[in-house]
Design a protein around this motif. Structure first.
Motif, short mmCIF file in Angstrom:
data_model
loop_
_atom_site.label_atom_id
_atom_site.label_comp_id
_atom_site.label_asym_id
_atom_site.label_seq_id
_atom_site.Cartn_x
_atom_site.Cartn_y
_atom_site.Cartn_z
N ASP A 250 16.29 -17.01 36.77
CA ASP A 250 14.90 -17.43 36.97
C ASP A 250 14.34 -16.96 38.30
O ASP A 250 13.19 -16.55 38.38
CB ASP A 250 14.81 -18.96 36.90
CG ASP A 250 15.19 -19.47 35.52
OD1 ASP A 250 14.48 -19.14 34.57
OD2 ASP A 250 16.21 -20.17 35.41
N TRP B 26 11.14 -11.52 55.90
CA TRP B 26 12.27 -11.91 55.06
C TRP B 26 11.84 -12.72 53.85
O TRP B 26 12.66 -13.26 53.13
CB TRP B 26 13.28 -12.71 55.88
CG TRP B 26 12.66 -13.84 56.64
CD1 TRP B 26 12.15 -13.78 57.90
CD2 TRP B 26 12.43 -15.17 56.18
NE1 TRP B 26 11.63 -14.99 58.25
CE2 TRP B 26 11.79 -15.88 57.22
CE3 TRP B 26 12.71 -15.85 54.98
CZ2 TRP B 26 11.42 -17.20 57.11
CZ3 TRP B 26 12.34 -17.18 54.88
CH2 TRP B 26 11.70 -17.85 55.93
N HIS B 27 10.52 -12.79 53.62
CA HIS B 27 10.02 -13.57 52.46
C HIS B 27 10.14 -12.72 51.20
O HIS B 27 9.15 -12.23 50.68
CB HIS B 27 8.58 -14.00 52.69
CG HIS B 27 8.42 -14.91 53.86
ND1 HIS B 27 8.69 -16.25 53.81
CD2 HIS B 27 8.06 -14.65 55.14
CE1 HIS B 27 8.48 -16.79 55.00
NE2 HIS B 27 8.11 -15.84 55.82
N LEU B 28 11.36 -12.52 50.75
CA LEU B 28 11.56 -11.57 49.65
C LEU B 28 11.89 -12.26 48.33
O LEU B 28 11.98 -11.59 47.31
CB LEU B 28 12.71 -10.61 50.00
CG LEU B 28 12.46 -9.72 51.24
CD1 LEU B 28 13.73 -9.01 51.63
CD2 LEU B 28 11.37 -8.72 50.96
N SER B 29 12.08 -13.58 48.34
CA SER B 29 12.48 -14.22 47.08
C SER B 29 11.34 -14.13 46.07
O SER B 29 10.17 -14.17 46.44
CB SER B 29 12.88 -15.68 47.33
OG SER B 29 11.79 -16.39 47.85
N HIS B 30 11.70 -13.99 44.82
CA HIS B 30 10.69 -13.76 43.78
C HIS B 30 11.22 -14.23 42.44
O HIS B 30 12.43 -14.43 42.27
CB HIS B 30 10.33 -12.28 43.72
CG HIS B 30 11.53 -11.39 43.54
ND1 HIS B 30 12.26 -10.92 44.60
CD2 HIS B 30 12.14 -10.95 42.43
CE1 HIS B 30 13.26 -10.21 44.15
NE2 HIS B 30 13.24 -10.21 42.83
N LEU B 31 10.32 -14.36 41.49
CA LEU B 31 10.71 -14.76 40.14
C LEU B 31 11.31 -13.56 39.41
O LEU B 31 11.03 -12.40 39.74
CB LEU B 31 9.50 -15.29 39.37
CG LEU B 31 8.80 -16.49 40.01
CD1 LEU B 31 7.62 -16.94 39.16
CD2 LEU B 31 9.77 -17.65 40.21
N ASN C 182 15.48 -4.66 46.16
CA ASN C 182 16.51 -5.52 45.61
C ASN C 182 17.92 -4.94 45.69
O ASN C 182 18.87 -5.56 45.24
CB ASN C 182 16.19 -5.85 44.16
CG ASN C 182 15.33 -7.08 44.06
OD1 ASN C 182 15.21 -7.83 45.02
ND2 ASN C 182 14.72 -7.30 42.92
N ASN D 284 15.16 -14.78 42.07
CA ASN D 284 16.02 -13.87 42.81
C ASN D 284 15.78 -14.05 44.31
O ASN D 284 14.62 -14.13 44.74
CB ASN D 284 15.71 -12.41 42.44
CG ASN D 284 16.14 -12.08 41.04
OD1 ASN D 284 17.25 -12.37 40.64
ND2 ASN D 284 15.25 -11.47 40.27
N TYR E 39 14.87 -9.01 63.91
CA TYR E 39 15.50 -9.38 62.64
C TYR E 39 15.36 -8.23 61.64
O TYR E 39 14.29 -7.64 61.51
CB TYR E 39 14.83 -10.65 62.08
CG TYR E 39 15.42 -11.12 60.78
CD1 TYR E 39 16.56 -11.91 60.78
CD2 TYR E 39 14.86 -10.74 59.56
CE1 TYR E 39 17.12 -12.32 59.59
CE2 TYR E 39 15.42 -11.15 58.38
CZ TYR E 39 16.55 -11.94 58.39
OH TYR E 39 17.11 -12.34 57.21
N ALA F 202 9.08 -20.70 60.09
CA ALA F 202 10.43 -20.55 60.62
C ALA F 202 10.40 -19.50 61.72
O ALA F 202 9.73 -18.48 61.58
CB ALA F 202 11.39 -20.13 59.52
N THR G 113 11.44 -16.38 63.65
CA THR G 113 12.13 -15.15 63.27
C THR G 113 12.17 -14.23 64.48
O THR G 113 11.13 -13.93 65.05
CB THR G 113 11.39 -14.45 62.13
OG1 THR G 113 11.15 -15.39 61.09
CG2 THR G 113 12.18 -13.28 61.59
N PHE H 88 10.74 -25.35 58.39
CA PHE H 88 10.66 -24.59 57.15
C PHE H 88 11.34 -25.33 56.00
O PHE H 88 12.40 -25.89 56.19
CB PHE H 88 11.31 -23.20 57.35
CG PHE H 88 11.06 -22.29 56.21
CD1 PHE H 88 9.86 -21.61 56.12
CD2 PHE H 88 11.99 -22.16 55.19
CE1 PHE H 88 9.62 -20.79 55.04
CE2 PHE H 88 11.73 -21.34 54.12
CZ PHE H 88 10.55 -20.66 54.04
N PRO H 89 10.79 -25.41 54.78
CA PRO H 89 9.61 -24.72 54.26
C PRO H 89 8.29 -25.45 54.47
O PRO H 89 7.28 -25.03 53.91
CB PRO H 89 9.93 -24.64 52.78
CG PRO H 89 10.74 -25.84 52.49
CD PRO H 89 11.51 -26.13 53.73
#
Ligand code: SF4
Ligand code: SF4
Ligand code: SF4
Lengths: 142, 166
Positions: free
Chosen positions: A114, B96-101, B73, A116, B31, B25, B27, B20-21
């Motif tokens: 769901d 570093w805000h790389l999280s995704h669906l 990725n 990543n 980094y 945060a 950084t 954070f969140p």
């Protein structure tokens, strides 16, 4: 029962599966829980030790050929509905191990992922960001 | 009684937990996060692709120039690309805000075209080369070096020999 499902929506339990990770990502996962500086439990969740209790599952590692069946067996122990988070680039793409003979991943070939969280390893804040996304999905799914 | 000191410190300095969140945060500037690419300074040497540990970078030669592609990725943020890039066209930002669906998994890609140059004298296609390369190669710029820079090796040789580039 209604009370319990309402409460569960707000406090999902996290479970961690290591699918052959180098341990880098696992250390960061431990950091998010054990070090007060990050403290993932502020989001209402906590780590649990049994797949039967889990709501959100965090998977690290590229799914090595040797560990694949065991990972799938543990994953199937987790009751539905569940939210799956791939932590680190290993489960997402294979990362530095991509195209190795010993790798069965990326993990979404076998499991429905769901969220990543890329990085090698991702920093604790990035993991918390991913867990926050997973909790949003969980609130809709639970 | 050591706990009194801890209690006092906590009251004075506030909680040790980062906001954070629910807030920003901290950084560090250094980094190593998301890779950025500046096509105006890339000279097309392909060194970044060669050293890339995660195999995240791909260059392909097309009609209009060199096509640069990076899939975030599979980037391990090792910084080798930035270290070996002669013109520092490729760098690591502290984002570093790389999280995704999962639906966006294959959209975590950056694409850029590094245009070819053409010899100002005969029009032959040349490898890309930005102002930074000019700086590096000639330790500064002057009209003569600028003129020679945009010529193919043959025309450059002729121009130098005949003295017209002086
Ligand atoms: S993503 Fe990097 S740190 Fe995480 S398990 Fe893979 S190799 Fe190790
Ligand atoms: S930081 Fe490392 S893995 Fe990422 S693009 Fe650069 S060389 Fe490749
Ligand atoms: S980004 Fe740098 S290392 Fe990569 S091809 Fe361009 S100039 Fe060479």
């Amino acid at each position: 029962m209604d009370f319990f499902s309402k409460a569960a929506r707000k406090s999902p339990w996290l479970y961690r599966i290591n699918a052959g990770s180098c341990n880098g990502c696992d250390v960061e996962l431990a950091t998010t829980a054990c070090i007060p500086r990050y403290d993932v439990e502020r989001l209402g969740c906590q780590y649990c030790g049994s797949p039967k209790h889990a709501d959100i599952v965090l998977i690290t590692g590229p799914l090595t050929a040797r560990v694949k069946d065991k990972v799938l067996r543990v994953y199937n122990e987790i009751p539905d509905p569940k939210v799956t988070v791939a932590v680190g680039i290993c489960p997402i793409s294979g990362g530095v191990f991509r195209e190795s003979y010993a790798i069965e991943g990326p993990i979404d070939r076998y499991l429905p992922v769901d969220v990543n969280v890329p990085g090698c390893p991702p920093r604790p804040q990035a993991i918390i960001e991913g867990i926050a996304k997973a909790i949003e999905i969980w609130a809709k799914r639970a | 009684m050591a706990f009194l000191k801890i209690l006092f410190d906590n009251l004075r300095e506030g909680p040790a937990t980062e906001a954070f969140p629910f807030g920003e945060a901290a950084t560090p500037d250094a980094y190593r996060g998301k890779v950025t690419f500046d096509e105006t300074n890339c000279v097309g040497c392909n060194m970044c692709e060669h050293v890339c540990a995660g195999g995240a970078i791909r260059f392909s030669e097309k009609e209009d120039g060199l096509h640069f592609l990076i899939w975030h990725n599979t980037c391990i943020s090792c910084g080798l690309c930035a270290h070996y890039c002669p013109t520092k066209a490729i760098k690591l930002s502290n984002d570093w805000h790389l999280s995704h669906l999962q639906e966006e998994k294959y959209e975590q890609v950056d694409h850029a075209v590094v245009p070819y140059r053409h010899c100002t004298s005969c029009g032959e296609r040349l490898q890309p080369g930005g102002p930074m390369l000019h700086q590096l190669a000639f330790k500064g710029t002057n009209p003569r070096s600028q003129r020679l820079m945009n010529m193919c090796p043959d025309c450059r040789r002729k121009a130098s020999y005949s003295g017209e580039a002086l």
